[in-house]
Design a protein around this motif. Structure first.
Motif: not given
Ligand code: NAP
Length: 493
Positions: A191-196, A224-226, A228-230, A242-246, A251-253, A298-300, A453-455
């Motif tokens: 489990y890799k939580p977000p820093t914030q 930090g994601g950059a 430990v994430g890599n 399973t990933f949620t994020g930008s 795409k990088e992952i 919010r992503c939505t 919305q998600r739910g």
């Molecule tokens: P993010 O910057 O992409 O980070 C997401 C997670 O990935 C964090 O835990 C981050 O760790 C980690 N991470 C960053 N770089 C990484 C790498 N190179 N390798 C592996 N892990 C890495 O996104 P965010 O700013 O936290 O969240 C906002 C984004 O999430 C928005 O684009 C939003 O639309 C999207 N989102 C999508 C959904 C959906 O259901 N589609 C839901 C919620 C959010 P660190 O925090 O330590 O950098």
């Protein structure tokens, strides 16, 4: 709280330095390097989290792997009991967890409380639904040319070691949506939580252990994601991510992870199409809620609104009016405040720059547009065009753009040319027309007469194009955490 159940998660200093869980114990990072978690509300230091080293990651993953081999043989109902207890723990400590979440990511109280309680419900739902995951038996006779006696026993088996990466905006909920289905189906979780949000996530980890989870099944790697994430995403012992994020990080992952199952929820740049027959009063309210809840993070969130000129002419003043009525900006700890700061100075810089760039390219700021530190005013932009940067890239803040189109076909074309495809809203009083239009729009989900919305969490939830890979939603996520294992019985020749 009768006892501080969480005091062993950190040292005695104020603000504390937290530990990470390597599957056996809560540990200080070997290198003593830490990452600061700064509150977006007042810039205060909430705490420090360890920057875990590659060697420590290897050890933690090895612990998880060992634990998973025993866990997959624990009866599902026993696994479920632990999950239900974890859900109860969350409800019992809702006040504590809500307060932490507010400090760490700047949500207001109702939003933070909702995140905790919705997460507890989600754990329960996964534990219930897990009991219905079944394999099947298939007969060879169905396919011509095969021996009639041939049959397959199709078992469902866990993927093994699941890497779960959560984003800052729903750190607890979007961790639970990964951890609970992984565990109930017999997997372990790296489990890799977000820093914030990491501190809330460390508490979440401990809640599963307090509920009786055998050691090793969740290992929580901070940093930090950059950094430990890599290492994590390309680790040879990870069997699925399973990933949620930008979209960018997703795409990088995907490139680094190689050929393993991926379940990704990524960014959204969600449109709302307002048809001429829509009830503009309720549409305006949905747009305000859709665009500005949790400061548009919010992503939505609704990011842009399309309609014919007469519709948009009438709608913009109504949206402005409802924004003035409903949205109160400030410190989210104050009860009436519902628009707080965005997550960081860096994000605020990006949002501000996009607004100014849109203005320079001909957009008109109808409302807002100014910034005070991390507080960005709820911003309404008119005369926006598809070529502007604000339309091209998700802007994770309280900004909504309006576009006038010549025809609804033009609106569809604009939506379908986007790099994103999470959700879209259609506002109309003719549901039949809404359904016809929905079928032309290339996104994961289309909402008729509601904001995206998600739910509810048992509905399928997915993104197409840059918005994701795979399908989430209770039953769908459970399926994604397993693979079929056909064992084929053949008549001896
Ligand atoms: P993010 O910057 O992409 O980070 C997401 C997670 O990935 C964090 O835990 C981050 O760790 C980690 N991470 C960053 N770089 C990484 C790498 N190179 N390798 C592996 N892990 C890495 O996104 P965010 O700013 O936290 O969240 C906002 C984004 O999430 C928005 O684009 C939003 O639309 C999207 N989102 C999508 C959904 C959906 O259901 N589609 C839901 C919620 C959010 P660190 O925090 O330590 O950098």
């Amino acid at each position: 709280m009768p006892k501080d159940f969480f005091s062993h998660l950190h040292d005695k200093k104020t603000p504390p330095t937290y530990k990470f869980f390597n599957g056996e114990a809560w540990m200080d990072g070997a290198s003593s390097k830490t990452v600061e978690v700064i509150s977006p509300i007042d810039n205060s230091l909430v705490g420090r989290i360890p920057l875990v080293s590659n060697l420590e990651i290897d050890q933690a993953i090895s612990n998880a792997k060992k634990a998973q081999e025993a866990w997959m043989r624990v009866p599902m109902i026993e696994r479920g009991k632990i999950l239900h207890l974890a859900a109860d723990w969350m409800r019992e400590h809702e006040h504590y967890l809500t307060a932490l979440l507010i400090k760490e990511i700047g949500k207001n109280t109702p939003e933070a409380k909702d995140e905790i309680l919705r997460s507890a419900d989600m754990i329960d739902y996964f534990a219930h639904e897990g009991l219905h995951v079944k394999g099947e038996e298939l007969s060879g006779e169905a396919f011509p040319g095969y021996d009639q006696t041939k049959m397959a026993i199709v078992e469902k088996v866990p993927l093994g070691v699941i890497l779960a990466i959560a984003p800052f905006n729903y750190p607890v909920n979007l961790s639970v949506s990964k951890i609970a289905p992984a565990l109930i189906t017999g997997n372990c979780v790296v489990y890799k939580p977000p820093t914030q949000g990491a501190i809330s996530c460390l508490h979440l980890t401990e809640i599963f252990y307090l509920a009786g989870l055998p050691k090793g099944l969740i290992v929580t790697i901070t940093g930090g994601g950059a950094e430990v994430g890599n290492y994590l995403v390309s680790h040879k012992d990870i069997n699925g991510i399973t990933f949620t994020g930008s979209s960018q990080v997703g795409k990088e992952i995907a490139v680094k992870a190689g050929m393993i199952p991926l379940l990704f929820e990524c960014g959204g740049n969600n449109p709302a199409v307002v048809l001429p027959d829509a009830d503009l009063y309720s549409t305006a309210i949905e747009i305000v809620k859709g665009a500005f809840s949790y400061s548009g993070q919010r992503c939505t969130a609704i990011k842009y609104v399309l309609g014919l000129k007469p519709t948009i002419d009438k709608l913009i003043p109504m949206v402005s009016q409802k924004t003035k009525e409903f949205i109160k900006m400030g410190d989210p700890r104050i009860p009436e405040i519902n628009l707080g700061p965005v997550i960081s100075d860096g994000e605020a810089d990006i949002i501000e720059r996009r607004i100014l760039m849109a203005k320079a390219q001909g957009a008109k700021i109808i409302m807002g547009g100014k910034r005070k530190e991390r507080l960005i005013e709820p911003t309404i932009l008119d005369l926006v065009r598809p070529s502007m940067e604000i339309m091209q890239i998700e802007t994770f803040g309280p900004v909504v753009s309006f576009l006038r189109v010549e025809s609804i076909e033009e609106a569809v074309k604009i939506i379908n040319s986007s790099d994103y495809g999470l959700q879209a809203s259609i506002f109309t009083s003719d549901e039949g027309a809404g359904i016809q239009l929905a079928r032309q729009i290339k996104v994961g989900t289309i909402q008729i007469n509601s904001k995206p919305q998600r739910g509810p969490d048992h509905f399928p939830f997915l993104g197409v194009k840059g918005s994701g890979v795979g399908v989430q939603g209770i039953r769908y996520t459970l399926e994604a955490m397993m693979r079929p294992r056909p064992i084929v019985l053949n008549k001896p020749h």
